[in-house]
Structures are given as structure tokens and as C-alpha cells.
Design a protein around this motif. Structure first.
Motif, PDB file in Angstrom:
ATOM      1  N   GLU A   1      -9.636  26.187 -91.215  1.00  0.00           N
ATOM      2  CA  GLU A   1      -9.457  27.380 -90.384  1.00  0.00           C
ATOM      3  C   GLU A   1     -10.768  27.776 -89.702  1.00  0.00           C
ATOM      4  OE1 GLU A   1      -8.976  31.890 -91.625  1.00  0.00           O
ATOM      5  OE2 GLU A   1      -7.131  30.769 -92.042  1.00  0.00           O
ATOM      6  N   GLY A   2     -11.870  27.737 -90.457  1.00  0.00           N
ATOM      7  CA  GLY A   2     -13.175  28.099 -89.907  1.00  0.00           C
ATOM      8  C   GLY A   2     -13.670  27.141 -88.843  1.00  0.00           C
ATOM      9  N   VAL A   3     -13.385  25.845 -89.013  1.00  0.00           N
ATOM     10  CA  VAL A   3     -13.756  24.855 -87.992  1.00  0.00           C
ATOM     11  C   VAL A   3     -12.901  25.081 -86.742  1.00  0.00           C
ATOM     12  CG1 VAL A   3     -13.724  22.397 -87.407  1.00  0.00           C
ATOM     13  CG2 VAL A   3     -14.642  23.134 -89.614  1.00  0.00           C
ATOM     14  N   ALA A   4     -11.608  25.299 -86.948  1.00  0.00           N
ATOM     15  CA  ALA A   4     -10.688  25.472 -85.820  1.00  0.00           C
ATOM     16  C   ALA A   4     -11.012  26.712 -84.995  1.00  0.00           C
ATOM     17  CB  ALA A   4      -9.247  25.548 -86.321  1.00  0.00           C
ATOM     18  N   ASP A   5     -11.406  27.796 -85.675  1.00  0.00           N
ATOM     19  CA  ASP A   5     -11.668  29.027 -84.915  1.00  0.00           C
ATOM     20  C   ASP A   5     -13.136  29.210 -84.536  1.00  0.00           C
ATOM     21  OD1 ASP A   5     -12.962  30.157 -87.145  1.00  0.00           O
ATOM     22  OD2 ASP A   5     -11.253  31.410 -87.688  1.00  0.00           O
ATOM     23  N   GLY A   6     -13.961  28.189 -84.812  1.00  0.00           N
ATOM     24  CA  GLY A   6     -15.349  28.221 -84.364  1.00  0.00           C
ATOM     25  C   GLY A   6     -16.302  28.997 -85.248  1.00  0.00           C
ATOM     26  N   ARG A   7     -15.888  29.360 -86.471  1.00  0.00           N
ATOM     27  CA  ARG A   7     -16.797  30.062 -87.387  1.00  0.00           C
ATOM     28  C   ARG A   7     -17.703  29.114 -88.149  1.00  0.00           C
ATOM     29  NH1 ARG A   7     -13.945  32.419 -91.649  1.00  0.00           N
ATOM     30  NH2 ARG A   7     -12.144  31.188 -91.028  1.00  0.00           N
ATOM     31  N   PHE A   8     -17.249  27.851 -88.366  1.00  0.00           N
ATOM     32  CA  PHE A   8     -17.987  26.902 -89.181  1.00  0.00           C
ATOM     33  C   PHE A   8     -18.411  25.679 -88.375  1.00  0.00           C
ATOM     34  CE2 PHE A   8     -15.309  28.179 -93.140  1.00  0.00           C
ATOM     35  CZ  PHE A   8     -16.094  29.301 -93.345  1.00  0.00           C
ATOM     36  N   LEU A   9     -19.617  25.196 -88.669  1.00  0.00           N
ATOM     37  CA  LEU A   9     -20.089  23.901 -88.196  1.00  0.00           C
ATOM     38  C   LEU A   9     -20.055  22.992 -89.422  1.00  0.00           C
ATOM     39  CD1 LEU A   9     -21.413  21.938 -86.209  1.00  0.00           C
ATOM     40  CD2 LEU A   9     -23.623  22.884 -86.900  1.00  0.00           C
ATOM     41  N   LEU A  10     -19.208  21.974 -89.397  1.00  0.00           N
ATOM     42  CA  LEU A  10     -19.064  21.070 -90.530  1.00  0.00           C
ATOM     43  C   LEU A  10     -20.081  19.941 -90.422  1.00  0.00           C
ATOM     44  CD1 LEU A  10     -17.356  20.614 -93.073  1.00  0.00           C
ATOM     45  CD2 LEU A  10     -15.805  19.244 -91.669  1.00  0.00           C
ATOM     46  N   VAL A  11     -20.859  19.755 -91.484  1.00  0.00           N
ATOM     47  CA  VAL A  11     -21.899  18.728 -91.531  1.00  0.00           C
ATOM     48  C   VAL A  11     -21.560  17.755 -92.655  1.00  0.00           C
ATOM     49  CG1 VAL A  11     -24.349  18.279 -91.915  1.00  0.00           C
ATOM     50  CG2 VAL A  11     -23.652  20.275 -90.575  1.00  0.00           C
ATOM     51  N   ASP A  12     -21.257  16.514 -92.281  1.00  0.00           N
ATOM     52  CA  ASP A  12     -20.888  15.446 -93.208  1.00  0.00           C
ATOM     53  C   ASP A  12     -22.165  14.766 -93.685  1.00  0.00           C
ATOM     54  OD1 ASP A  12     -19.971  13.014 -94.374  1.00  0.00           O
ATOM     55  OD2 ASP A  12     -18.255  12.929 -93.008  1.00  0.00           O
ATOM     56  N   VAL A  13     -22.436  14.820 -95.001  1.00  0.00           N
ATOM     57  CA  VAL A  13     -23.683  14.261 -95.525  1.00  0.00           C
ATOM     58  C   VAL A  13     -23.498  12.878 -96.159  1.00  0.00           C
ATOM     59  CG1 VAL A  13     -24.749  16.523 -95.836  1.00  0.00           C
ATOM     60  CG2 VAL A  13     -23.512  15.498 -97.752  1.00  0.00           C
ATOM     61  N   ARG A  14     -22.361  12.231 -95.890  1.00  0.00           N
ATOM     62  CA  ARG A  14     -22.156  10.864 -96.369  1.00  0.00           C
ATOM     63  C   ARG A  14     -22.980   9.897 -95.513  1.00  0.00           C
ATOM     64  NH1 ARG A  14     -16.370   9.573 -95.649  1.00  0.00           N
ATOM     65  NH2 ARG A  14     -16.791  10.654 -93.722  1.00  0.00           N
ATOM     66  N   GLU A  15     -22.917   8.634 -95.843  1.00  0.00           N
ATOM     67  CA  GLU A  15     -23.655   7.618 -95.092  1.00  0.00           C
ATOM     68  C   GLU A  15     -22.853   7.192 -93.846  1.00  0.00           C
ATOM     69  OE1 GLU A  15     -26.888   6.748 -95.763  1.00  0.00           O
ATOM     70  OE2 GLU A  15     -26.593   8.432 -97.135  1.00  0.00           O
ATOM     71  N   PRO A  16     -23.545   6.625 -92.838  1.00  0.00           N
ATOM     72  CA  PRO A  16     -22.861   6.237 -91.593  1.00  0.00           C
ATOM     73  C   PRO A  16     -21.652   5.324 -91.806  1.00  0.00           C
ATOM     74  CG  PRO A  16     -25.217   6.181 -91.251  1.00  0.00           C
ATOM     75  CD  PRO A  16     -24.994   6.437 -92.730  1.00  0.00           C
ATOM     76  N   SER A  17     -21.747   4.367 -92.740  1.00  0.00           N
ATOM     77  CA  SER A  17     -20.613   3.455 -92.953  1.00  0.00           C
ATOM     78  C   SER A  17     -19.392   4.220 -93.461  1.00  0.00           C
ATOM     79  CB  SER A  17     -20.986   2.345 -93.931  1.00  0.00           C
ATOM     80  OG  SER A  17     -21.356   2.896 -95.192  1.00  0.00           O
ATOM     81  N   GLU A  18     -19.608   5.220 -94.304  1.00  0.00           N
ATOM     82  CA  GLU A  18     -18.496   6.031 -94.812  1.00  0.00           C
ATOM     83  C   GLU A  18     -17.888   6.862 -93.674  1.00  0.00           C
ATOM     84  OE1 GLU A  18     -19.377   7.710 -99.059  1.00  0.00           O
ATOM     85  OE2 GLU A  18     -21.237   7.725 -97.891  1.00  0.00           O
ATOM     86  N   TYR A  19     -18.761   7.465 -92.882  1.00  0.00           N
ATOM     87  CA  TYR A  19     -18.326   8.296 -91.757  1.00  0.00           C
ATOM     88  C   TYR A  19     -17.524   7.463 -90.758  1.00  0.00           C
ATOM     89  CZ  TYR A  19     -18.762  11.551 -87.789  1.00  0.00           C
ATOM     90  OH  TYR A  19     -18.516  12.390 -86.724  1.00  0.00           O
ATOM     91  N   ASP A  20     -18.022   6.251 -90.471  1.00  0.00           N
ATOM     92  CA  ASP A  20     -17.344   5.382 -89.503  1.00  0.00           C
ATOM     93  C   ASP A  20     -15.958   4.960 -89.992  1.00  0.00           C
ATOM     94  OD1 ASP A  20     -19.545   5.576 -87.855  1.00  0.00           O
ATOM     95  OD2 ASP A  20     -20.341   3.600 -88.374  1.00  0.00           O
ATOM     96  N   THR A  21     -15.784   4.842 -91.305  1.00  0.00           N
ATOM     97  CA  THR A  21     -14.501   4.454 -91.876  1.00  0.00           C
ATOM     98  C   THR A  21     -13.481   5.581 -91.732  1.00  0.00           C
ATOM     99  OG1 THR A  21     -15.558   2.969 -93.440  1.00  0.00           O
ATOM    100  CG2 THR A  21     -13.341   3.711 -94.002  1.00  0.00           C
ATOM    101  N   GLU A  22     -13.907   6.804 -92.024  1.00  0.00           N
ATOM    102  CA  GLU A  22     -13.007   7.959 -91.937  1.00  0.00           C
ATOM    103  C   GLU A  22     -13.829   9.231 -92.008  1.00  0.00           C
ATOM    104  OE1 GLU A  22      -8.879   9.372 -94.065  1.00  0.00           O
ATOM    105  OE2 GLU A  22     -10.344   8.318 -95.309  1.00  0.00           O
ATOM    106  N   HIS A  23     -13.505  10.191 -91.150  1.00  0.00           N
ATOM    107  CA  HIS A  23     -14.204  11.478 -91.185  1.00  0.00           C
ATOM    108  C   HIS A  23     -13.303  12.593 -90.678  1.00  0.00           C
ATOM    109  CE1 HIS A  23     -15.126   9.908 -87.130  1.00  0.00           C
ATOM    110  NE2 HIS A  23     -15.052  11.177 -86.765  1.00  0.00           N
ATOM    111  N   ILE A  24     -13.767  13.807 -90.860  1.00  0.00           N
ATOM    112  CA  ILE A  24     -13.054  14.975 -90.368  1.00  0.00           C
ATOM    113  C   ILE A  24     -13.464  15.191 -88.917  1.00  0.00           C
ATOM    114  CG2 ILE A  24     -12.755  17.471 -90.619  1.00  0.00           C
ATOM    115  CD1 ILE A  24     -13.387  17.027 -93.661  1.00  0.00           C
ATOM    116  N   GLU A  25     -12.481  15.353 -88.052  1.00  0.00           N
ATOM    117  CA  GLU A  25     -12.729  15.551 -86.616  1.00  0.00           C
ATOM    118  C   GLU A  25     -13.714  16.705 -86.414  1.00  0.00           C
ATOM    119  OE1 GLU A  25     -12.577  14.762 -82.675  1.00  0.00           O
ATOM    120  OE2 GLU A  25     -11.334  13.673 -84.116  1.00  0.00           O
ATOM    121  N   GLY A  26     -14.759  16.434 -85.626  1.00  0.00           N
ATOM    122  CA  GLY A  26     -15.730  17.467 -85.303  1.00  0.00           C
ATOM    123  C   GLY A  26     -16.900  17.563 -86.263  1.00  0.00           C
TER     124      GLY A  26
END
Length: 108
Positions: free
Chosen positions: A18-43
Motif C-alpha cells: 500500500e505504501g509503495v503504491a501510494d508513494g509513501r514508501f521507497l522500497l530498497v532491495d538489499v539482496r544481491e544482483p543475481s537474486e534481484y535479476d531472478t525475481e523482485h518487487i516492481e519498483g
């Protein structure tokens, strides 16, 4: 929402979505690039814990930063490092696994 700089805030998937959708949250994925490239949360921005420096975090432009990883361990460590640097510590409790269990979408 005032965050306590000394307490890790555990957020559930629905709150983060909800927070990402309404612009309240900036989501920062701290996994490694290979994990992110396999699957991540949009945005989600990739910011690997292995090279993590809170001073290098992007300007959240008025949004609260929420850290995310695969299961919650790395994002909690990133949030704790952020808190030590004066940034409120929030993370997606349970990480990507909890997000998917909640039936929320990912990008491959």
C-alpha cells in the motif's frame, strides 16, 4: 508517521504494498544482483547489503525508506545500519517470501 530511530519497524507485506503504491514508501532491495535479476518487487531499488553504505542511499524524495530482502534477515541488518546513520529503520518482515505468501506480484 514518526519513526523511532532506535527501534526497527517490522512492516507486513500489505502495508508495504500500500505504501509503495501510494508513494509513501521507497522500497530498497538489499539482496544481491543475481537474486534481484531472478525475481523482485516492481519498483524496488537494488542496493546490495554486501556493499551497503547508508550514506549512499538515494534521496527518498519525501518517502520513507523500507528495506527488503529474501526472508528478512539482511533487510533487518540494513535497517539497523541505516538507524545508526540517523535514518529510520523499516523493513518488510519476512522479505520477498512473505510478500509472495501474501499473494502480491513480483517481476521476473
Amino acid at each position: 508517521m514518526m519513526a523511532d530511530l532506535h527501534v526497527l519497524e517490522n512492516l507486513d507485506p500489505a502495508t508495504v504494498a500500500e505504501g509503495v503504491a501510494d508513494g509513501r514508501f521507497l522500497l530498497v532491495d538489499v539482496r544481491e544482483p543475481s537474486e534481484y535479476d531472478t525475481e523482485h518487487i516492481e519498483g524496488a531499488l537494488l542496493f546490495p547489503l554486501s556493499t551497503f553504505d547508508p550514506a549512499s542511499l538515494p534521496d527518498p524524495e519525501g518517502r520513507a525508506i523500507v528495506f527488503q530482502c529474501a526472508a528478512g534477515g539482511r533487510s533487518a541488518r540494513a535497517a539497523e545500519a541505516a538507524m545508526a546513520a540517523g535514518i529510520p529503520g523499516r523493513h518488510l518482515a519476512g522479505g520477498l517470501a512473505a510478500w509472495k505468501r501474501a499473494g502480491l506480484p513480483t517481476t521476473r
